[in-house]
Design a protein around this motif. Sequence first.
Motif, short mmCIF file in Angstrom:
data_model
loop_
_atom_site.label_atom_id
_atom_site.label_comp_id
_atom_site.label_asym_id
_atom_site.label_seq_id
_atom_site.Cartn_x
_atom_site.Cartn_y
_atom_site.Cartn_z
N THR A 133 -3.18 -12.02 -31.11
CA THR A 133 -2.96 -12.63 -29.90
C THR A 133 -1.98 -11.67 -29.05
N ALA A 134 -1.12 -11.10 -29.93
CA ALA A 134 -0.13 -10.30 -29.05
C ALA A 134 -0.74 -8.88 -28.81
N PRO A 135 -0.11 -8.53 -27.51
CA PRO A 135 -0.76 -7.34 -26.77
C PRO A 135 -0.54 -6.16 -27.83
N ALA A 136 0.74 -5.93 -28.49
CA ALA A 136 1.07 -4.82 -29.09
C ALA A 136 0.20 -4.82 -30.55
N ALA A 137 -0.26 -5.80 -31.01
CA ALA A 137 -1.13 -5.77 -32.16
C ALA A 137 -2.55 -5.70 -31.68
N GLN A 138 -2.76 -5.75 -30.53
CA GLN A 138 -4.16 -5.39 -30.07
C GLN A 138 -4.30 -3.92 -29.74
N ILE A 139 -3.19 -3.41 -29.09
CA ILE A 139 -3.25 -1.76 -28.90
C ILE A 139 -3.12 -1.26 -30.45
N LYS A 140 -2.26 -1.59 -31.17
CA LYS A 140 -2.45 -0.89 -32.50
C LYS A 140 -3.68 -1.04 -33.12
N PHE A 141 -4.36 -2.06 -32.99
CA PHE A 141 -5.84 -2.17 -33.78
C PHE A 141 -6.78 -0.95 -32.83
N LEU A 142 -6.62 -0.84 -31.55
CA LEU A 142 -7.27 0.08 -30.96
C LEU A 142 -7.05 1.38 -31.21
N LEU A 143 -5.60 1.68 -31.60
CA LEU A 143 -5.12 2.97 -32.13
C LEU A 143 -5.72 3.30 -33.58
N LEU A 144 -5.97 2.02 -34.41
CA LEU A 144 -6.52 2.49 -35.65
C LEU A 144 -7.94 2.59 -35.60
N ALA A 145 -8.56 1.91 -34.62
CA ALA A 145 -10.08 2.25 -34.51
C ALA A 145 -10.43 3.62 -34.16
N GLY A 146 -9.57 4.23 -33.39
CA GLY A 146 -9.88 5.62 -32.93
C GLY A 146 -11.34 5.93 -32.28
N ALA A 147 -11.92 6.75 -33.04
CA ALA A 147 -13.18 6.98 -32.43
C ALA A 147 -14.30 5.90 -32.66
N ARG A 148 -13.96 5.05 -33.45
CA ARG A 148 -14.91 3.70 -33.68
C ARG A 148 -14.92 2.87 -32.47
N TRP A 149 -14.00 2.87 -31.64
CA TRP A 149 -13.83 1.90 -30.51
C TRP A 149 -14.67 2.80 -29.23
N ARG A 150 -15.52 2.08 -28.64
CA ARG A 150 -16.30 2.65 -27.72
C ARG A 150 -16.05 1.98 -26.28
N PRO A 151 -15.09 2.34 -25.60
CA PRO A 151 -14.83 1.48 -24.35
C PRO A 151 -15.97 1.70 -23.26
N ALA A 152 -15.68 0.79 -22.40
CA ALA A 152 -16.97 1.01 -21.47
C ALA A 152 -16.73 2.41 -20.51
N ASN A 153 -15.61 2.90 -20.21
CA ASN A 153 -15.36 3.98 -19.51
C ASN A 153 -13.77 4.59 -19.92
N VAL A 154 -13.82 5.97 -19.36
CA VAL A 154 -12.50 6.45 -19.67
C VAL A 154 -11.26 5.62 -18.74
N GLN A 155 -11.61 5.12 -17.63
CA GLN A 155 -10.82 4.41 -16.88
C GLN A 155 -10.07 3.26 -17.71
N VAL A 156 -10.89 2.80 -18.53
CA VAL A 156 -10.46 1.39 -19.54
C VAL A 156 -9.03 2.20 -20.04
N VAL A 157 -9.08 3.22 -20.80
CA VAL A 157 -8.25 3.85 -21.65
C VAL A 157 -7.01 4.15 -20.69
N GLU A 158 -7.19 4.86 -19.61
CA GLU A 158 -6.19 5.28 -18.76
C GLU A 158 -5.29 3.97 -18.29
N ALA A 159 -6.26 2.84 -17.97
CA ALA A 159 -5.49 1.65 -17.28
C ALA A 159 -4.68 1.18 -18.47
N LEU A 160 -5.04 1.21 -19.66
CA LEU A 160 -4.11 0.48 -20.98
C LEU A 160 -2.79 1.33 -21.11
N ASN A 161 -3.19 2.70 -21.03
CA ASN A 161 -2.11 3.61 -21.32
C ASN A 161 -0.95 3.21 -19.99
#
Length: 250
Positions: A133-161
């Motif tokens: 539920t914490a935003p920091a934990a969700q971002i860390k999960f995406l970091l751990l996923a690496g290439a296994r995470w497939r976002p809809a587009n690159v803009q989603v990753v840039e918006a999160l950063n």
Amino acid sequence: MACRLPVAASVRAARPAVGDRAFHASAVAPKPRRQRNRNNPFALNQMKHFQYDDIPTFGHVKLQKQRQMLDYYRLLQHEVPQLAQFREPFTPAPASDVLTFELTHYQGEAHPGARKAVLHAEVRELFRASQLTAPAAQIKFLLLAGARWRPANVQVVEALNAARAQGTEALQRALDTPDLGTLKISCADYPHETQNMKWCSDVLDRMLSEAQATPTFDDVPLDVRPYIKSEARGGRLPMARAADFPKEWL
């Protein structure tokens, strides 16, 4: 008075009879080819001339295909209707089931690709169903996923950063987007598909557990390079350079 035989006569008497001697295990001389083929029904010179009373090889292949189709028609006519008694109504999966496994079966034959298992999950639904539920934990999960995470587009990753630099509230709004992409974990190392499914599930459990632990890696940005495709390189990713990394890493 005893009579003495000559030495040669005694030696000849000590020899065994001809029928008692062992036969010599020597190879039998081969018969001439004409004699061998005389009783061979498959010899070419023994075959009779074609009397035009049979069809050629292509005709036999055609008949075999017709027999195979007739076999399938018999199955459709007599056995397929019996499958109606095993009919069950379709029940869709509940909303709490966010994991989907993709399996490939080659009907009627064994194939090494049949043991592969692929786990799919919507990242947004996974965050809602899990304890992340914490935003920091969700971002860390995406970091751990690496290439296994497939976002809809690159803009989603840039918006999160960009939202991570603005604060927790901005990051929470960025994570509330309806489409955060999908998560894909695959395995084909084990001989059975159930073992590969278990491995994918265990990896996901470890990722969820590690995402809630410390540290949170707040200073590590999400990498957008796995999701960029270069048309000039034929779809291949460009090689990483020193300029692609943050200066504090060097």
